[in-house]
Scaffold this active site. Structure first.
Site, PDB file in Angstrom:
ATOM      1  N   THR A 179       0.848  -1.181   0.000  1.00  0.00           N
ATOM      2  CA  THR A 179       0.000   0.000   0.000  1.00  0.00           C
ATOM      3  C   THR A 179       0.887   1.236   0.000  1.00  0.00           C
ATOM      4  O   THR A 179       2.113   1.141   0.070  1.00  0.00           O
ATOM      5  CB  THR A 179      -0.873   0.054   1.275  1.00  0.00           C
ATOM      6  OG1 THR A 179      -0.003   0.041   2.405  1.00  0.00           O
ATOM      7  CG2 THR A 179      -1.815  -1.124   1.348  1.00  0.00           C
ATOM      8  N   MET A 180       0.258   2.403  -0.029  1.00  0.00           N
ATOM      9  CA  MET A 180       0.994   3.634   0.229  1.00  0.00           C
ATOM     10  C   MET A 180       1.525   3.548   1.657  1.00  0.00           C
ATOM     11  O   MET A 180       0.937   2.870   2.500  1.00  0.00           O
ATOM     12  CB  MET A 180       0.066   4.841   0.112  1.00  0.00           C
ATOM     13  CG  MET A 180      -0.552   4.985  -1.263  1.00  0.00           C
ATOM     14  SD  MET A 180      -1.571   6.469  -1.386  1.00  0.00           S
ATOM     15  CE  MET A 180      -0.330   7.718  -1.657  1.00  0.00           C
ATOM     16  N   ASP A 181       2.596   4.249   1.928  1.00  0.00           N
ATOM     17  CA  ASP A 181       3.070   4.404   3.307  1.00  0.00           C
ATOM     18  C   ASP A 181       3.582   3.113   3.938  1.00  0.00           C
ATOM     19  O   ASP A 181       3.634   3.001   5.154  1.00  0.00           O
ATOM     20  CB  ASP A 181       1.934   4.964   4.191  1.00  0.00           C
ATOM     21  CG  ASP A 181       2.458   6.044   5.134  1.00  0.00           C
ATOM     22  OD1 ASP A 181       3.645   6.394   5.011  1.00  0.00           O
ATOM     23  OD2 ASP A 181       1.700   6.509   5.976  1.00  0.00           O
ATOM     24  N   LYS A 225       8.062   1.392   0.898  1.00  0.00           N
ATOM     25  CA  LYS A 225       8.660   0.936  -0.358  1.00  0.00           C
ATOM     26  C   LYS A 225       9.891   1.761  -0.722  1.00  0.00           C
ATOM     27  O   LYS A 225      10.933   1.214  -1.062  1.00  0.00           O
ATOM     28  CB  LYS A 225       7.655   1.040  -1.506  1.00  0.00           C
ATOM     29  CG  LYS A 225       6.560   0.015  -1.469  1.00  0.00           C
ATOM     30  CD  LYS A 225       5.635   0.159  -2.669  1.00  0.00           C
ATOM     31  CE  LYS A 225       5.034   1.534  -2.784  1.00  0.00           C
ATOM     32  NZ  LYS A 225       4.209   1.909  -1.623  1.00  0.00           N
ATOM     33  N   ASP A 228      11.293   3.034  -8.750  1.00  0.00           N
ATOM     34  CA  ASP A 228      10.277   3.334  -7.740  1.00  0.00           C
ATOM     35  C   ASP A 228       9.033   3.896  -8.426  1.00  0.00           C
ATOM     36  O   ASP A 228       9.103   4.346  -9.567  1.00  0.00           O
ATOM     37  CB  ASP A 228      10.827   4.332  -6.713  1.00  0.00           C
ATOM     38  CG  ASP A 228      10.013   4.334  -5.424  1.00  0.00           C
ATOM     39  OD1 ASP A 228       9.306   3.344  -5.159  1.00  0.00           O
ATOM     40  OD2 ASP A 228      10.083   5.334  -4.673  1.00  0.00           O
ATOM     41  N   GLU A 229       7.924   3.853  -7.720  1.00  0.00           N
ATOM     42  CA  GLU A 229       6.624   4.323  -8.243  1.00  0.00           C
ATOM     43  C   GLU A 229       6.274   3.606  -9.553  1.00  0.00           C
ATOM     44  O   GLU A 229       5.733   4.201 -10.489  1.00  0.00           O
ATOM     45  CB  GLU A 229       6.633   5.847  -8.453  1.00  0.00           C
ATOM     46  CG  GLU A 229       7.111   6.661  -7.252  1.00  0.00           C
ATOM     47  CD  GLU A 229       6.156   6.641  -6.052  1.00  0.00           C
ATOM     48  OE1 GLU A 229       5.066   6.055  -6.150  1.00  0.00           O
ATOM     49  OE2 GLU A 229       6.527   7.217  -5.015  1.00  0.00           O
ATOM     50  N   ALA A 230       6.568   2.313  -9.587  1.00  0.00           N
ATOM     51  CA  ALA A 230       6.394   1.544 -10.819  1.00  0.00           C
ATOM     52  C   ALA A 230       4.932   1.368 -11.207  1.00  0.00           C
ATOM     53  O   ALA A 230       4.626   1.044 -12.355  1.00  0.00           O
ATOM     54  CB  ALA A 230       7.051   0.161 -10.675  1.00  0.00           C
ATOM     55  N   GLN A 231       4.015   1.621 -10.264  1.00  0.00           N
ATOM     56  CA  GLN A 231       2.587   1.522 -10.607  1.00  0.00           C
ATOM     57  C   GLN A 231       2.201   2.518 -11.689  1.00  0.00           C
ATOM     58  O   GLN A 231       1.246   2.302 -12.426  1.00  0.00           O
ATOM     59  CB  GLN A 231       1.717   1.736  -9.355  1.00  0.00           C
ATOM     60  CG  GLN A 231       1.639   3.158  -8.820  1.00  0.00           C
ATOM     61  CD  GLN A 231       2.805   3.519  -7.905  1.00  0.00           C
ATOM     62  OE1 GLN A 231       3.703   2.723  -7.690  1.00  0.00           O
ATOM     63  NE2 GLN A 231       2.788   4.731  -7.363  1.00  0.00           N
TER      64      GLN A 231
END
Ligand SMILES: [Zn+2]
Length: 216
Positions: free
Chosen positions: A10-12, A15, A86-89
């Site tokens: 999830t967020m937070d 990661k 990072d932020e691969a979504q």
């Protein structure tokens, strides 16, 4: 054997902190990483963690070709032993395919970090493609918690603290946000289903007479 690994959560859930730790551990051993991100909260070309750490990164915008970029970098005599994304979504499925090719054809390990599902609990396209292609999917072990104390597994989008379920898949915001702005909050599934954020739980606790009453 190099692998494509998807660290999801999830967020937070830490990661970006883990991405920075992996980078630190490997660079301490003399290995050279290529770091990419997309729309980090710290701004373009940055990979940042909520714990306050930040490092420079290459911004992977729409149309960015990971495979071509790495081939170009290596052919110019640049070195790279592994890749962090990072932020691969937020990446397009085709960009995830490029990352798989980086592993298979260039022999570099790729560590991709991303949020699994959006605020409607639907898979982000980049995360879906990672689940489809990754050699390994690792669910992060540092659990984010819902306001009720249960393990948070879902991301809620809020406006003024109220959960919303309509809107574009990607809207910039963060878990730390001003009261009237678009923000995000991690919730357990139960409270995501009931659309109960921490703000609405406080409101319900403070004024029980706001509960719906049917007359008649
Ligand atoms: Zn909960």
């Amino acid at each position: 054997m190099p692998e494509l690994v998807f660290f999801s959560g999830t967020m937070d859930c830490g990661k970006s902190t883990l991405a920075l730790q992996i980078e630190h551990n490997r660079s301490a051993r003399g290995l050279k990483g290529m770091i990419f991100t997309r729309d980090d909260r710290a701004g373009e070309g940055k990979l940042s963690s909520r714990l306050g750490l930040v490092t420079d990164a290459i911004e992977a915008a729409d149309g960015f070709d990971f495979y071509a970029h790495l081939v170009d970098h290596l052919s110019r005599g640049g070195s790279a032993d592994y890749v962090i994304v990072d932020e691969a979504q937020f990446l397009a499925p085709a960009q995830i395919d490029q990352l798989a090719r980086v592993v298979d054809d260039l022999g570099l390990g790729v560590f991709a970090f991303g949020i699994t599902t959006d605020f409607r609990s639907k898979l982000f396209p980049g995360s879906q493609r990672l689940v489809e292609l990754a050699d390994r999917v690792e669910v992060l072990q540092v659990e984010a918690l819902c306001w009720c104390g249960a393990r948070a597994t879902h991301n809620a989008r809020t406006v003024g603290g109220v959960m919303v379920v309509e809107g574009a898949q990607v809207v910039v915001g963060d878990v730390n946000h001003a009261a009237d702005e678009v923000g995000y909050e991690v919730l357990c599934r139960r409270h995501h289903r009931k659309r109960m954020t921490s703000a609405s739980s406080h409101a319900a606790a403070l004024s029980p007479d706001v509960l719906p009453v049917t007359s008649g």
